[in-house]
Design an enzyme around this catalytic site. Structure first.
Site, mmCIF file in Angstrom:
data_model
loop_
_atom_site.group_PDB
_atom_site.id
_atom_site.type_symbol
_atom_site.label_atom_id
_atom_site.label_comp_id
_atom_site.label_asym_id
_atom_site.label_seq_id
_atom_site.Cartn_x
_atom_site.Cartn_y
_atom_site.Cartn_z
ATOM 1 N N ASP A 100 32.405 21.930 2.560
ATOM 2 C CA ASP A 100 31.906 20.587 2.322
ATOM 3 C C ASP A 100 31.607 19.952 3.681
ATOM 4 O O ASP A 100 32.018 20.472 4.727
ATOM 5 C CB ASP A 100 32.963 19.790 1.550
ATOM 6 C CG ASP A 100 32.545 18.347 1.320
ATOM 7 O OD1 ASP A 100 31.379 18.117 0.967
ATOM 8 O OD2 ASP A 100 33.392 17.455 1.490
ATOM 9 N N PHE B 144 14.019 1.885 2.353
ATOM 10 C CA PHE B 144 14.090 3.269 2.815
ATOM 11 C C PHE B 144 14.152 4.204 1.614
ATOM 12 O O PHE B 144 14.905 3.973 0.677
ATOM 13 C CB PHE B 144 15.329 3.467 3.683
ATOM 14 C CG PHE B 144 15.496 4.868 4.190
ATOM 15 C CD1 PHE B 144 14.995 5.229 5.426
ATOM 16 C CD2 PHE B 144 16.139 5.822 3.429
ATOM 17 C CE1 PHE B 144 15.144 6.521 5.900
ATOM 18 C CE2 PHE B 144 16.300 7.117 3.891
ATOM 19 C CZ PHE B 144 15.797 7.467 5.125
ATOM 20 N N THR C 165 26.732 20.220 0.479
ATOM 21 C CA THR C 165 27.005 18.794 0.580
ATOM 22 C C THR C 165 26.157 18.008 -0.400
ATOM 23 O O THR C 165 25.076 18.447 -0.798
ATOM 24 C CB THR C 165 26.743 18.286 2.020
ATOM 25 O OG1 THR C 165 26.951 16.877 2.082
ATOM 26 C CG2 THR C 165 25.316 18.600 2.449
ATOM 27 N N ASP D 297 25.093 15.107 0.484
ATOM 28 C CA ASP D 297 24.241 14.263 1.320
ATOM 29 C C ASP D 297 22.810 14.771 1.315
ATOM 30 O O ASP D 297 22.520 15.897 0.899
ATOM 31 C CB ASP D 297 24.774 14.239 2.753
ATOM 32 C CG ASP D 297 25.770 13.110 2.964
ATOM 33 O OD1 ASP D 297 25.635 12.089 2.275
ATOM 34 O OD2 ASP D 297 26.675 13.260 3.793
ATOM 35 N N ARG E 212 22.288 17.676 -1.440
ATOM 36 C CA ARG E 212 22.079 16.995 -2.727
ATOM 37 C C ARG E 212 22.558 17.869 -3.895
ATOM 38 O O ARG E 212 21.911 17.933 -4.931
ATOM 39 C CB ARG E 212 20.608 16.642 -2.926
ATOM 40 C CG ARG E 212 20.081 15.549 -2.014
ATOM 41 C CD ARG E 212 20.665 14.212 -2.375
ATOM 42 N NE ARG E 212 20.008 13.107 -1.676
ATOM 43 C CZ ARG E 212 20.430 11.856 -1.727
ATOM 44 N NH1 ARG E 212 21.499 11.549 -2.428
ATOM 45 N NH2 ARG E 212 19.799 10.901 -1.085
ATOM 46 N N ASP F 114 37.646 18.563 0.855
ATOM 47 C CA ASP F 114 38.728 17.577 0.846
ATOM 48 C C ASP F 114 38.616 16.568 -0.282
ATOM 49 O O ASP F 114 39.457 15.687 -0.391
ATOM 50 C CB ASP F 114 38.753 16.816 2.175
ATOM 51 C CG ASP F 114 37.573 15.866 2.321
ATOM 52 O OD1 ASP F 114 36.469 16.212 1.853
ATOM 53 O OD2 ASP F 114 37.747 14.772 2.883
#
Length: 1446
Positions: free
Chosen positions: A513, A710, A853, A855, A988, A1014
């Site tokens: 991660d 954004f 991840t 993100d 994503r 975690d």
């Protein structure tokens, strides 16, 4: 074609016990949740019981494997997956029949019972720890509506009983009698920090008015002390009752406070914030660090008190879709009492695992609980993991079983043939063999069964208990290792699953991660470039820093400013969770924002600002000062952050949706550009250039006109503002302030800025080389008339019914042209300590690291650079998934193979190819053909894109993974492509996709996998991997609860694998093969004796020597190997990561090694038996002339076999410590002592077959000579082989061991990259593991986006924020409404040259200063801001102004 036997064995080996005991509850049908309404009649059956489909899961979540009922059967099934256990059970049952018994049947089965019992106790202890962790989560508290008219009639299934509940049955009874401080203390220490707000504290401590122990809000009681831990009587009035999570039910109304974790999936009714917006942190779900905004259901916003929620007239029901794993999909509808139906989407729901932030409180209704929540649906069932070594042992045991069966069959057949031949001849030993169960026709079968008992030691039952004991001690070694003990939190590395220690030494793939694992989720504003000059600031660790004050001769009291923003009922300048909020304008200090580690300070920058304040108009300092002013003003205004004032310190603290946005705004404030707050559309800013009068600091105020948000596609954010005067009327020009990706900003610049662009790009390259996240800043002056015309078009686009997003983007892009470049920022996403070095060493060891991840892509790439996962010379292949019109994912993967790996053989694979069933016609989809597209900075890359000397990194997003994992054809191509790359980054991705990626590699190529994370979103990945590692971080206990190993820092993984993993695998592998060897040498001796006993399955020596073989004679050396052997010292293994490759390639254990040791044992058994046998054949060894007895020479054989086995085990150790000497000598001493003592025991005590042996053995020269001879001859072959290998074919481990012996202080770090061995490292990339500053002219990795064919250079762009969030939609809605309601206010007509300045230009510091040497007017007001002008927007940033006079 595999045989039926192999198919059966594979099915048996892969069978999971979980399929019987842990079946996942299937998601139910669509549900209707009745809130304060009775259930309809059709919900009940004929017995008036709620139908099964309408009974919902409880909110109890259990990660443990066993219950008090299932423990025995499930654990027994798990243990009897071992073939050896099944065999020994059958042998024990066989010996319960008198014809086969050797000793007491109970004594025979006792070892098996001991093995199973000890293993069960270990498994039970591990699971009790899981139950305790589950209890900590399930017993966290939440406020639930109770009293009044509120009734929740939704049916909920019963809760599962657990070990802890069964062992503490009186827990709840004690609660009813009164508050128990011990229970509260237990909860305090057990519950996660997010899960329990009060942590057992008395509720009177909360900042509310209390009456009779009840909290009051709006005149009504809101909390009760009669819950789980409080003894006051329950109130009949509506109130909020503290309830544990597992007692939460579907249909309950809950109140969640700021910084508390959500206990279930909840529909928002109302919040404490203006317009009912709530902010949540979702990193437990998707790994994203930026806050998400959610809004309440419009039909339920009146439910803002306990009384309103409990009122029967406010009852409603919610129709929901069935539980779904998709985190971003939620379909429901609220039906009000009047029948009105209001739709509900994911923006109105708070999911379990998220944490409420920056919001005072939220009231909501529970829709899904427990196993139906999305976070639990995305996690897997707690698996019963077995190590690779244990799985490999089963085939080896199976081989031994075949050998045993062959030996027994041989004995049975030969014995039957001999008896049937000799019985008619009147053989005396067959006298009376005429019984039904004793005759030549049946005795062959009896001999076969008895042979199974005699030779049963070929399957070592003691091996399993030895392995369990050794692994337990190895877990303790890990726990007590001070090198992986984190002093900051006092946490040691904990082995939660003791049977996987050897798997740590065979890891080939690490799946990690990002947030909280590799990074600290904390930002630091490190550097910036402004007008071509780099400022490298210093980190100021203090929590609070003073607000920089403009340099003035007068004392300035910024706490009594004359310019204050108008007050409103509820201002965005602070959070509503604090009462009596201090005025942000009165704060004179700045507190570090959450997740921002340091303040920014740069003495050179402050000196330049001071010089600009005193600069002469049109001088170099003047021009640079205007750029400084513009740069920091953009940072201070172009954001959506809120301002709060800490009630304890009185300092300003920024609250932003993402840590990097907070870092940017705070950095501007640290420099002196302090954002003082936003009151609807009015922004207040303090700058070092604000004019200061006698009455205090003058603040600049701006009217917020538009926000161009954004998005991942836009890669930029813009705000349009207008300067306001002190009277609130428009005074200045309209400005567009922009920040975004370098390529997006640069291609929108006005002409004539080439030199500035080149300098900035060089600085960006330098920032990116250091792994920093960059943003490029620019601005533009918009004439009033142009803005009004554009604003009308923009408004029309926002209300368009068709293609709204495309129209808004087109209009936005129209205004974001002709920009003037200001500079760029560089933020460090602070990594966990030692992460870059750890990843570099993992890659050096040959381990492939994949980052999974939630993100976005840019964040993943930025972290890849900073962590050394993406090297400076690597090339990135980006696979994106899109909607209609985009290039299909299969085409992207295929083209990537075709372009970058044409010789890999993938294209020739029969499973890879193009066909219409998998691929639609590419030209019909509108997908881009792959070609070089030169736009903006892309042309700077050159023609060698994709041909960098580095390797390839595959970057794939979640949408693409959905297609890539959809069927076997996509999976196969995706896996083959990924195998060609040095690393893979998946962005994503959902928690379930993480697990699927791990299984793809684990099952696809059979590699050993390790997953580390975690958060709760990592649980499924951790469970899917061979080894799961949880990091005890800030995201709770979920990952640790599901893990096999718990560590405090990612860097500890290096030592866990390289040292403990390497040691454990080498030790356990060596121990197991030596275990098989020492048993085969014993069985070999018994087997050769069958030649001389008519194959009757008799023992050659006394049975007690065989009985104690695995308990006393030979157990110590193999245990010593498992505990104390060291293939190399730890500092050598840490200094040379490439040595791990030996362990990773499974060199220490396997079928080949097993067969070698088995052969060695057979050879040694042959030498020992026949040499001693023939030594005693012929002339008697006795001095009295009598012939020798069987137990004379056989005792010699037993002693010789024990000595050879123990010394052979010692020969196979790599380091002779005191413990190894002791272990090797122990068995030898014991067998000699036993022989001496056992031989003198008088038959009067109990009958023995060896009485008097000492009299004949110890006095015979033949005894001593034969033992010496057979031991030496037995060990000679292995000794010669080891000597030859060390002398003529040493491995790098042999070399390292030898060098360390000669020079204990040798520095092995100098021998990295193959310096010790002839092992090939030409393919191994030489990477710089440091994070030092690099020269900017060095080129960087290229990026190839396979969805568009575009290639570009990576300059480190990254910015995290919520896209199309509720909060942004609210702001846009306000601005749109204002545009409709208020007619545009024209700018005031300028009355003189002094009013020609742009509002963002620098002011004179003090008009009353004495005019000396140009210091009276620092910058004339008629100077245009930022070095540009309205008339010539394309002029260079530092060019002289085109109008105005000095």
């Amino acid at each position: 074609m595999p045989s039926k036997l192999s198919v059966w064995y594979n099915n048996f080996a892969e069978w999971n016990v979980e399929s019987l005991f842990a079946k996942r509850r299937e998601p139910g049908p669509p549900r209707t949740v009745f809130v304060n309404e009775p259930l309809p009649e059709d919900y009940f059956d004929h017995k008036h019981r709620v139908k099964k489909e309408h009974v919902y899961a409880s909110n109890q979540v259990i990660t443990s494997k066993y219950t008090i009922i299932t423990f025995v059967p499930r654990n027994l099934l798990e243990q009897f997956r071992r073939i050896a256990n099944i065999f020994f059970l059958a042998i024990a049952i066989l010996q319960f029949f008198s014809i086969f018994s050797t000793v007491s049947a109970g004594l025979v089965i006792l070892p098996l019972i001991i093995v199973i019992a000890i293993t069960a106790l270990k498994d039970g202890y591990e699971d009790i720890k899981r139950h305790q962790s589950d209890r900590a989560v399930n017993y966290a508290q939440v406020r639930v509506l109770a009293g009044g008219e509120f009734r929740n009639e939704n049916a909920v299934a019963g809760k599962s009983k657990t070990f802890v509940r069964a062992m503490v049955p009186s827990f709840k009874r004690r609660q009813k009698k009164g508050r128990n401080d011990g229970d509260v203390e237990m909860l305090q220490h057990g519950a996660p920090p997010e899960g329990i707000h009060t942590e057992g504290a008395q509720l009177e401590q909360m900042p509310t008015v209390t009456e009779h122990g009840l909290e009051n809000d709006d005149g009504q009681p809101v909390e009760e002390h009669g819950g789980l831990f409080h003894h006051h009587h329950a109130s009949r009035k509506p109130h909020w009752k503290m309830t544990i999570w597992e007692d939460l039910k579907v249909g309950d109304i809950v109140k969640v406070m700021d910084d508390e974790q959500l206990p279930a999936d909840i529909l928002i009714c109302t919040t404490s914030e203006e317009e009912n917006v709530a902010y949540v942190e979702t990193k437990n779900l998707d790994g994203e660090t930026n806050l998400k905004s959610r809004n309440a259901c419009p039909a339920l916003t009146h439910l803002n008190t306990a009384r309103a929620c409990a009122d029967k007239s406010n009852a409603f029901r919610v129709e929901c879709d069935r539980p779904d794993t998709n985190l971003y999909k939620f379909n429901a509808a609220v039906i009000t009492p009047d029948g009105k139906k209001v739709s509900v989407d994911s923006n109105m729901v708070l999911l379990r695992g998220t944490v409420l932030r920056n919001t005072g409180w939220v009231i909501g209704v529970v829709l899904f609980t427990g196993e139906d929540t999305k976070i639990v649906l995305n996690s897997g069932i707690t698996p019963s993991k077995r190590s690779r070594v244990e799985r490999q042992m089963n085939p080896q045991v199976f081989i031994n079983l075949i050998i045993l069966a062959a030996m027994a069959v041989a004995c049975g057949i030969v014995d039957a043939v001999l008896e049937q031949r000799d019985f008619p001849r009147g053989a005396p030993w067959l006298y009376g063999d005429t019984q039904d169960d004793d005759n030549p026709h049946i005795n062959g079968l009896v001999t076969w069964a008895f042979a199974l008992i005699v030779f049963q030691n070929i399957i070592p039952i003691s091996l399993y208990i030895s392995i369990e004991g050794v692994r337990t001690v190895q877990a303790l070694f890990i726990y007590f290792d001070s090198e992986i003990y984190y002093e900051k939190t006092g946490q040691a590395t904990l082995a939660r699953s003791w049977n996987l220690s050897d798997d740590l030494g065979q890891i080939e793939y690490v799946f990690s991660d990002k947030t909280g694992t590799l990074t600290q989720n904390a930002m630091v504003f490190r550097q910036c470039t402004i007008n071509g000059k780099v400022y490298k600031g210093d980190e100021v660790e203090s929590d609070i820093a003073p607000v920089p004050v403009p340099d003035s001769e007068d004392k300035v009291d910024i706490r009594s400013s004359s310019s204050t923003p108008p007050s409103g009922k509820k201002s965005d300048a602070s959070t509503s969770s604090t009462e009596a909020i201090p005025d942000p304008l009165g704060a004179n200090t700045i507190k570090k924002a959450e997740h921002v580690l340091a303040h920014f300070h740069d003495s050179t920058l402050l000196a330049d600002i001071a010089s600009a304040q005193q600069a002469v108009s049109r001088s170099g300092e003047d021009k640079h000062g205007r750029m400084l002013n513009g740069f920091w003003t953009v940072l201070a205004l172009c954001h959506t952050a809120l301002v709060s004032v800490d009630p304890h310190t009185g300092a300003i603290q920024y609250k932003a949706q993402s840590p990097d946005e907070a870092a940017l705004v705070q950095a501007a404030a640290d420099v002196g550009f302090v954002f003082r707050g936003r009151d609807r559309e009015v922004l207040t800013l303090q700058t070092p250039f604000c004019a200061a009068g006698a009455d205090g600091v003058k603040y600049e105020r701006y009217e917020l006109l538009n926000i161009l948000d954004f998005t991942s596609a836009r890669k930029r954010m813009s705000v349009i503002v207008r300067r306001l005067g002190d009277d609130g009327e428009p005074e200045g020009k309209v400005y567009l302030l922009t920040k975004g990706a370098d390529n997006v900003i640069i291609e929108r610049l006005s002409p004539g800025q080439d030199e500035m662009v080149r300098t900035t790009e060089d600085h960006l390259a330098e920032f990116a080389s250091e792994g920093l996240r960059t943003l490029t800043l620019a601005y533009k002056v918009i004439p009033e008339e142009q803005y009004e015309a554009w604003a009308q078009r923009y408004h029309e686009a926002t209300i368009s019914l068709g293609e709204r997003e495309e129209k808004v983007e087109a209009v936005s892009d129209e205004i974001e042209q002709g920009l003037l470049l200001l500079g760029a920022t560089a933020i460090e996403d602070r990594l966990q300590d030692g992460v870059p070095e750890a990843i570099a060493d993992l890659k050096e060891a040959g381990i492939k690291v994949w980052v999974l991840t939630g993100d976005k892509l840019e964040t993943a790439i930025a972290i890849g650079h900073s962590t050394n996962l993406i090297g400076r010379e690597d090339n990135m292949i980006i696979i994106r998934g899109g909607g209609e019109g985009s290039t299909p994912v299969y085409v992207q993967m295929l083209k990537a193979v075709e372009e970058f790996f044409p010789e890999s053989g993938i294209l020739q694979d029969e499973q890879v190819g193009l066909d219409e069933t998998v691929l639609p016609q590419q030209h019909q989809t509108g997908g881009y053909p792959l070609q070089r597209v030169n736009t903006g900075v892309s042309s700077l890359v050159g023609h060698n894109n994709g041909e960098r000397p580095g390797g390839f990194i595959l970057v794939i997003d979640g949408n693409a993974l959905t297609y890539a994992l959809s069927d076997e054809k996509h999976k196969h191509l995706c896996l083959r492509l990924a195998m060609q790359c040095e690393g893979v980054m998946c962005c994503r991705v959902s928690p379930l996709q993480k697990a699927l990626v791990v299984k793809l590699v684990k099952d696809g190529i059979g590699a050993m996998t390790l997953a580390i994370g975690d958060g709760a979103n990592d649980v499924s990945m951790i469970q899917a991997a061979d080894v799961g590692v949880g990091i005890s971080g800030e995201e709770g206990l979920q990952a640790v609860n599901a893990s096999d190993y718990a560590i405090a820092q990612f860097r500890f993984l290096k030592r866990l694998l390289f040292v403990h993993g390497h040691w454990c695998y080498a030790r356990n592998g060596n121990m197991i093969v030596n275990f098989f060897y020492k048993n085969i040498i014993c069985i070999g001796v018994l087997w050769w004796f069958q030649i001389y006993c008519a194959w009757s399955a008799q023992y050659v020596f006394d049975y007690t020597y065989l009985l104690f073989w695995n308990t006393f004679w030979t157990i110590a050396p193999v245990i010593g190997i498992g505990l104390f052997d060291r293939i190399l010292d730890d500092h050598v293994l840490m200094a040379m990561p490439e040595l791990y490759r030996h362990s990773m390639k499974h060199e220490y254990f396997g079928t080949k090694l097993f067969l070698i040791y088995m052969f060695d044992g057979i050879v040694q058994a042959t030498i020992i038996f026949f040499l001693i046998l023939y030594s005693y054949t012929g002339t008697t060894a006795r001095s009295d002339g009598y012939d020798i007895a069987q137990y004379e020479f056989s005792t010699n054989i037993a002693i010789g076999a024990v000595m050879a086995a123990n010394l052979f085990n010692g020969l196979n150790t790599h380091v002779w410590t005191g413990w190894i000497f002791f272990a090797v000598a122990l068995g030898i001493v014991l067998v000699w002592a036993y022989t001496a003592i056992y031989s003198v025991i008088s038959p009067g005590w109990f009958p023995t077959n060896v009485y008097g042996n000492d009299h004949y053995l110890f006095r015979s020269p033949l005894f001593w000579f034969s033992i010496l001879l057979v031991v030496i001859l037995a060990l000679t072959p292995r000794y010669i082989a080891k000597a030859y290998k060390l002398a003529f074919n040493p491995s790098d481990i042999d070399r390292a061991r030898y060098i360390h012996k000669l020079d204990p202080k040798h520095d092995f770090t100098k021998d990295r990259h193959g310096g010790l061995a002839r092992v090939s490292v030409s393919s191994m990339r030489k990477r710089n593991a440091g994070l030092g500053r690099h020269r900017p002219h060095l080129f960087h990795a290229s990026r190839t986006d396979m969805s568009t064919g575009m290639r570009s250079v990576n300059h480190g762009f990254d910015f995290a924020t919520e896209e199309n969030g509720v909060a942004m939609q609210r702001i846009q809605s306000h601005l749109s409404e204002r545009h409709q309601a208020v007619s545009p206010v024209p700018a005031k007509r300028r009355r003189g040259p002094s009013q020609l300045m742009h509002s963002l230009s620098l002011r004179r510091t003090l008009r009353r200063k004495k005019q000396t040497s140009h210091s009276s007017s620092v910058l004339h007001e008629e100077e245009p801001s930022f070095g540009g002008s309205e008339g010539s927007p394309g002029s260079p940033p530092a060019s002289p102004p085109q109008h105005g006079r000095s």
